[in-house]
Design an enzyme around this catalytic site. Structure first.
Site, PDB file in Angstrom:
ATOM      1  N   GLY A   1       1.193  -0.857  -0.070  1.00 58.12           N
ATOM      2  CA  GLY A   1       0.154   0.265   0.213  1.00 58.12           C
ATOM      3  C   GLY A   1       1.204   1.138  -0.113  1.00 58.12           C
ATOM      4  O   GLY A   1       0.795   2.592   0.364  1.00 58.12           O
TER       5      GLY A   1
ATOM      6  N   VAL B   1      -2.433  -7.747  -3.438  1.00 57.89           N
ATOM      7  CA  VAL B   1      -1.895  -8.302  -2.703  1.00 57.89           C
ATOM      8  C   VAL B   1      -2.250  -9.262  -2.596  1.00 57.89           C
ATOM      9  O   VAL B   1      -2.612 -10.378  -1.366  1.00 57.89           O
ATOM     10  CB  VAL B   1      -1.870  -7.595  -1.261  1.00 57.89           C
ATOM     11  CG1 VAL B   1      -0.100  -6.630  -1.287  1.00 57.89           C
ATOM     12  CG2 VAL B   1      -2.835  -6.880  -0.931  1.00 57.89           C
TER      13      VAL B   1
ATOM     14  N   SER C   1      -6.411  -1.268  12.258  1.00 55.59           N
ATOM     15  CA  SER C   1      -7.839  -0.012  12.743  1.00 55.59           C
ATOM     16  C   SER C   1      -8.395   0.130  14.018  1.00 55.59           C
ATOM     17  O   SER C   1      -8.213  -0.583  14.937  1.00 55.59           O
ATOM     18  CB  SER C   1      -8.852   0.073  11.391  1.00 55.59           C
ATOM     19  OG  SER C   1      -9.447   0.944  11.900  1.00 55.59           O
TER      20      SER C   1
ATOM     21  N   TYR D   1     -14.769  -4.903   7.637  1.00 57.17           N
ATOM     22  CA  TYR D   1     -13.459  -4.145   7.761  1.00 57.17           C
ATOM     23  C   TYR D   1     -13.120  -4.514   8.916  1.00 57.17           C
ATOM     24  O   TYR D   1     -12.172  -4.565  10.060  1.00 57.17           O
ATOM     25  CB  TYR D   1     -13.659  -2.728   7.075  1.00 57.17           C
ATOM     26  CG  TYR D   1     -12.484  -1.088   6.942  1.00 57.17           C
ATOM     27  CD1 TYR D   1     -11.489  -1.728   6.468  1.00 57.17           C
ATOM     28  CD2 TYR D   1     -12.716  -0.748   8.539  1.00 57.17           C
ATOM     29  CE1 TYR D   1     -10.547  -1.014   6.612  1.00 57.17           C
ATOM     30  CE2 TYR D   1     -11.419  -0.065   8.826  1.00 57.17           C
ATOM     31  CZ  TYR D   1     -10.347  -0.159   8.152  1.00 57.17           C
ATOM     32  OH  TYR D   1      -9.810   0.111   7.901  1.00 57.17           O
ATOM     33  N   VAL D   2     -13.991  -4.265   9.849  1.00 57.47           N
ATOM     34  CA  VAL D   2     -13.746  -4.506  11.250  1.00 57.47           C
ATOM     35  C   VAL D   2     -13.087  -6.201  11.753  1.00 57.47           C
ATOM     36  O   VAL D   2     -12.248  -6.547  11.528  1.00 57.47           O
ATOM     37  CB  VAL D   2     -14.786  -3.739  12.492  1.00 57.47           C
ATOM     38  CG1 VAL D   2     -14.372  -3.916  13.333  1.00 57.47           C
ATOM     39  CG2 VAL D   2     -14.884  -2.286  12.088  1.00 57.47           C
ATOM     40  N   ALA D   3     -14.300  -6.868  11.282  1.00 61.36           N
ATOM     41  CA  ALA D   3     -14.008  -8.094  11.719  1.00 61.36           C
ATOM     42  C   ALA D   3     -12.237  -8.459  11.036  1.00 61.36           C
ATOM     43  O   ALA D   3     -11.829  -9.205  11.161  1.00 61.36           O
ATOM     44  CB  ALA D   3     -14.601  -9.322  10.253  1.00 61.36           C
TER      45      ALA D   3
ATOM     46  N   LYS E   1      -9.580  -6.096  10.447  1.00 61.66           N
ATOM     47  CA  LYS E   1      -8.582  -5.569  11.181  1.00 61.66           C
ATOM     48  C   LYS E   1      -8.284  -6.418  12.497  1.00 61.66           C
ATOM     49  O   LYS E   1      -7.289  -6.563  12.730  1.00 61.66           O
ATOM     50  CB  LYS E   1      -9.170  -3.684  10.855  1.00 61.66           C
ATOM     51  CG  LYS E   1      -8.858  -3.554   9.910  1.00 61.66           C
ATOM     52  CD  LYS E   1      -8.059  -3.275   9.212  1.00 61.66           C
ATOM     53  CE  LYS E   1      -7.025  -2.446   7.594  1.00 61.66           C
ATOM     54  NZ  LYS E   1      -6.156  -3.092   7.611  1.00 61.66           N
TER      55      LYS E   1
END
Ligand SMILES: NC(=O)c1ccc[n+]([C@@H]2O[C@H](COP(=O)([O-])OP(=O)(O)OC[C@H]3O[C@@H](n4cnc5c(N)ncnc54)[C@H](O)[C@@H]3O)[C@@H](O)[C@H]2O)c1
Length: 236
Positions: free
Chosen positions: A10, A48, A126, A139-141, A143
């Site tokens: 990234g 990736v 995050s 997303y939270v899962a 991270k």
């Protein structure tokens, strides 16, 4: 050992770019992996989520810059939808880039670190993993899983000279955050959020880069398995 080689995923934008610049300034050989093509020196175009692409590019980096003993995983995408509306494709895409991308890159560079009996891995997770975030369940899962992966690998790799830590950023001014503001996904403007941030400013990519540089330095050789929040005090 001579100059150490670092790979930053990234590295074409925002936080990853600042990390690559900071590590370059500190004298490391730095290569970036990003899905967006770039003319920058040592910038490689890679998705990736593709182990094949990663392996090919890491082979080229090893030839050019030597064994890779530092890895920072910053490539990531967000998602924003009510949980009931996240279909499996959308769920999988977010998990794939954030979590599986991190898995692939770590596993692909690890042989160099094992051979050197020294390595530094820093995963950018995050602050949303701290307490959850509505409309970002995938997303939270992903991270949160990165934080768990970090702790497990720290236990597994400490005895072979490799440290593994995570830096969960909170509210850092990057193209990703600006996109979210434009799309009204922040629950207010960046200015509104600054007033709710204890240090009363938005984070800079350089704040995250400084934490990574420390975790990579010899001063941090006794620090592993840690989740070092860099968020202006938003999550304590
Ligand atoms: N900005 C913030 O406030 C914030 C907060 C918490 C976590 N993060 C995390 O920090 C990291 C960097 O975010 P940023 O704010 O710099 O975002 P950004 O969008 O500016 O940069 C992310 C980079 O990742 C690359 N990327 C995305 N998918 C990829 C893929 N499949 N293969 C290779 N490269 C890919 C993009 O091309 C981009 O260059 C992300 O993991 C993000 O989840 C950021």
């Amino acid at each position: 050992m001579g100059v150490k080689t670092a790979v930053v995923t990234g590295g074409g934008s925002g936080i990853g770019q600042a990390i690559a610049q900071r590590l370059t300034a500190e004298g490391y050989n730095v290569a970036t992996l990003d899905r967006t093509p770039s003319e920058e020196k040592n910038a490689y175009t890679v998705d990736v989520t593709s182990r094949e692409q990663i392996d090919t590019v890491l082979g080229a980096i090893r030839e050019d810059l030597g064994p890779i003993t530092i890895l920072v995983n910053s490539a990531g995408i967000v998602g924003n939808a009510r949980f009931v509306d996240i279909d499996f494709d959308a769920w999988q895409k977010v998990i794939d880039v954030n979590l599986h991308g991190t898995y692939h890159c770590i596993q692909a560079v690890l042989p160099d670190m094992l051979k050197a009996k020294w390595g530094r891995i820093v995963n950018i997770s995050s602050s949303s993993a701290h307490a959850g975030q509505p409309y970002m369940a995938h997303y939270v899962a992903a991270k949160s899983a990165i934080n768990g992966l970090t702790k497990s690998l720290a236990l597994e790799l400490g005895q072979v000279g490799i440290t593994v830590n995570a830096v969960p950023p909170g509210f850092v001014d990057t193209p990703l955050l600006r996109r979210d503001e434009e799309l009204n996904r922040l629950g207010g403007t960046i200015e509104d959020h600054i007033l709710r941030t204890p240090v009363r400013r938005v984070g800079k990519p350089e704040d995250i880069a400084a934490a990574c540089a420390f975790l990579i330095s010899d001063d941090a050789s006794y620090i592993t398995g840690q989740i070092l929040g860099v968020n202006g005090g938003r999550n304590t």
